[in-house]
Enzyme design. Structure first.
Site, PDB file in Angstrom:
ATOM      1  N   ASP A  10       0.875  -1.170   0.000  1.00  0.00           N
ATOM      2  CA  ASP A  10       0.000   0.000   0.000  1.00  0.00           C
ATOM      3  C   ASP A  10       0.910   1.218   0.000  1.00  0.00           C
ATOM      4  OD1 ASP A  10      -1.646   2.108   0.568  1.00  0.00           O
ATOM      5  OD2 ASP A  10      -2.456   1.248   2.422  1.00  0.00           O
ATOM      6  N   ILE A  11       0.868   1.994  -1.072  1.00  0.00           N
ATOM      7  CA  ILE A  11       1.829   3.095  -1.233  1.00  0.00           C
ATOM      8  C   ILE A  11       1.641   4.178  -0.164  1.00  0.00           C
ATOM      9  CG2 ILE A  11       0.569   4.605  -2.851  1.00  0.00           C
ATOM     10  CD1 ILE A  11       3.255   4.624  -4.500  1.00  0.00           C
ATOM     11  N   VAL A  33      -5.887   4.838  -6.178  1.00  0.00           N
ATOM     12  CA  VAL A  33      -4.750   5.210  -5.331  1.00  0.00           C
ATOM     13  C   VAL A  33      -4.850   6.692  -4.928  1.00  0.00           C
ATOM     14  CG1 VAL A  33      -3.114   5.778  -7.200  1.00  0.00           C
ATOM     15  CG2 VAL A  33      -2.273   4.845  -5.047  1.00  0.00           C
ATOM     16  N   ASP A  34      -5.425   7.504  -5.793  1.00  0.00           N
ATOM     17  CA  ASP A  34      -5.623   8.930  -5.503  1.00  0.00           C
ATOM     18  C   ASP A  34      -6.494   9.096  -4.250  1.00  0.00           C
ATOM     19  OD1 ASP A  34      -5.611  11.665  -5.876  1.00  0.00           O
ATOM     20  OD2 ASP A  34      -6.929  11.667  -7.623  1.00  0.00           O
ATOM     21  N   SER A 117      -2.052   4.767 -14.454  1.00  0.00           N
ATOM     22  CA  SER A 117      -2.991   4.590 -15.586  1.00  0.00           C
ATOM     23  C   SER A 117      -3.601   3.197 -15.717  1.00  0.00           C
ATOM     24  CB  SER A 117      -2.347   4.960 -16.943  1.00  0.00           C
ATOM     25  OG  SER A 117      -2.308   6.359 -17.111  1.00  0.00           O
ATOM     26  N   GLY A 119      -5.475   1.420 -13.642  1.00  0.00           N
ATOM     27  CA  GLY A 119      -6.730   1.151 -12.931  1.00  0.00           C
ATOM     28  C   GLY A 119      -7.885   1.766 -13.702  1.00  0.00           C
TER      29      GLY A 119
HETATM   30  N1  AR6 Z   1      -1.210   1.541  -3.122  1.00  0.00           N
HETATM   31  C1  AR6 Z   1      -0.648   1.192  -4.307  1.00  0.00           C
HETATM   32  N2  AR6 Z   1      -1.355   1.030  -5.441  1.00  0.00           N
HETATM   33  C2  AR6 Z   1      -2.684   1.219  -5.374  1.00  0.00           C
HETATM   34  C3  AR6 Z   1      -3.352   1.583  -4.183  1.00  0.00           C
HETATM   35  C4  AR6 Z   1      -2.553   1.746  -3.019  1.00  0.00           C
HETATM   36  N3  AR6 Z   1      -3.088   2.098  -1.844  1.00  0.00           N
HETATM   37  N4  AR6 Z   1      -4.686   1.684  -4.458  1.00  0.00           N
HETATM   38  C5  AR6 Z   1      -4.839   1.385  -5.758  1.00  0.00           C
HETATM   39  N5  AR6 Z   1      -3.647   1.099  -6.314  1.00  0.00           N
HETATM   40  P1  AR6 Z   1      -5.916   3.997 -10.295  1.00  0.00           P
HETATM   41  P2  AR6 Z   1      -5.298   5.398 -12.827  1.00  0.00           P
HETATM   42  C6  AR6 Z   1      -3.328   0.718  -7.691  1.00  0.00           C
HETATM   43  O1  AR6 Z   1      -7.277   3.678 -10.784  1.00  0.00           O
HETATM   44  O2  AR6 Z   1      -5.607   4.206 -13.638  1.00  0.00           O
HETATM   45  C7  AR6 Z   1      -8.536   8.171  -9.850  1.00  0.00           C
HETATM   46  O3  AR6 Z   1      -9.914   8.337  -9.655  1.00  0.00           O
HETATM   47  C8  AR6 Z   1      -4.404   0.078  -8.527  1.00  0.00           C
HETATM   48  O4  AR6 Z   1      -4.547  -1.287  -8.202  1.00  0.00           O
HETATM   49  O5  AR6 Z   1      -5.750   4.460  -8.910  1.00  0.00           O
HETATM   50  O6  AR6 Z   1      -4.070   6.202 -13.149  1.00  0.00           O
HETATM   51  C9  AR6 Z   1      -7.836   9.476 -10.230  1.00  0.00           C
HETATM   52  O7  AR6 Z   1      -8.418  10.596  -9.604  1.00  0.00           O
HETATM   53  C10 AR6 Z   1      -3.830   0.255  -9.935  1.00  0.00           C
HETATM   54  O8  AR6 Z   1      -2.894  -0.794 -10.209  1.00  0.00           O
HETATM   55  O9  AR6 Z   1      -5.203   5.121 -11.240  1.00  0.00           O
HETATM   56  C11 AR6 Z   1      -7.997   9.517 -11.715  1.00  0.00           C
HETATM   57  O10 AR6 Z   1      -9.250  10.054 -12.086  1.00  0.00           O
HETATM   58  C12 AR6 Z   1      -3.039   1.558  -9.824  1.00  0.00           C
HETATM   59  O11 AR6 Z   1      -3.002   1.878  -8.423  1.00  0.00           O
HETATM   60  C13 AR6 Z   1      -7.937   8.070 -12.118  1.00  0.00           C
HETATM   61  O12 AR6 Z   1      -8.344   7.324 -10.957  1.00  0.00           O
HETATM   62  C14 AR6 Z   1      -3.622   2.729 -10.570  1.00  0.00           C
HETATM   63  O13 AR6 Z   1      -5.036   2.688 -10.525  1.00  0.00           O
HETATM   64  C15 AR6 Z   1      -6.533   7.638 -12.451  1.00  0.00           C
HETATM   65  O14 AR6 Z   1      -6.570   6.334 -12.941  1.00  0.00           O
END
Ligand code: AR6
Length: 184
Positions: A10-11, A33-34, A117, A119
């Protein structure tokens, strides 16, 4: 310490000097993750992001880490996947590079990335991993002062793909330089 590594975790719990947030152009929070980073960092983070006023795709912006262990958060915006013919690889590479350049400009020597990108934005992990690792390894070669960059994957399956792509494309040529203790 390996200069480049892939770990599962978990980052928001990272002990790196800076973690990267996979944000959107508003920088006002979201899911994935945001959302996790904003929850863990506290409401002060939203205030800092509001003051910045957004970030174009492929660029990066710096805030403090607020309540996180990490001293800084580097917010970047990866591309939405539209099938790969709309400049997605160049934009994704630019997102990674921009984060590392911003980190280096602030004297940050350890950076943890999530899988940008892949997710909500729908970028296929295998392709994203190749782009991410090429950008990171190129930066490490040119910047000996950067001690460590890690991919912190939330799921084991994602980490497996990043390791596989690293081994497939990069391990043979980079191992000598990267899989060693940092001497700095
Ligand atoms: N620690 C590490 N990785 C994580 C965590 C965590 N706690 N939680 C999720 N991930 P995403 P995107 C991973 O959707 O595709 C947001 O709404 C997750 O499993 O977070 O760049 C923003 O506001 C996946 O592998 O980001 C933007 O609107 C990775 O993080 C949009 O999503 C990225 O998934 C960005 O989409």
């Amino acid at each position: 310490m390996k200069r480049f590594d892939v770990i599962v975790g978990d980052i928001t719990q990272s002990d790196a000097q800076a973690i990267v947030n996979a944000a959107n152009e508003t920088l006002l929070g979201g899911g994935g993750v945001d959302g996790a980073i904003h929850r863990a960092a506290g409401p002060e983070l939203l205030e800092e992001c509001r003051a910045i006023g957004g970030c174009p795709t492929g660029e990066a912006r710096l805030t403090t880490g607020c309540r996180l262990r990490a001293k800084y958060i580097i917010h970047t915006v990866g591309p939405v996947w539209h099938g790969g013919q709309q400049g997605e690889p160049a934009l994704l590479a630019s997102a990674y590079r921009s984060c590392l350049e911003l980190a280096a400009a602030h004297g940050i020597t350890t950076v943890d990335f999530p899988s940008i990108s892949t997710g909500v934005f729908g970028y296929p992990v295998m392709q994203a991993a190749t782009v991410a690792e090429r950008a990171i390894l190129a930066f490490l070669e040119d910047h000996p002062e950067m001690h460590q960059v890690r991919m912190v994957c939330h799921r084991e399956e994602t980490a497996r793909i990043y390791r596989q792509m690293y081994n497939f494309w990069f391990a043979a040529t980079k191992a000598d330089r990267l899989d060693v203790e940092h001497k700095g």
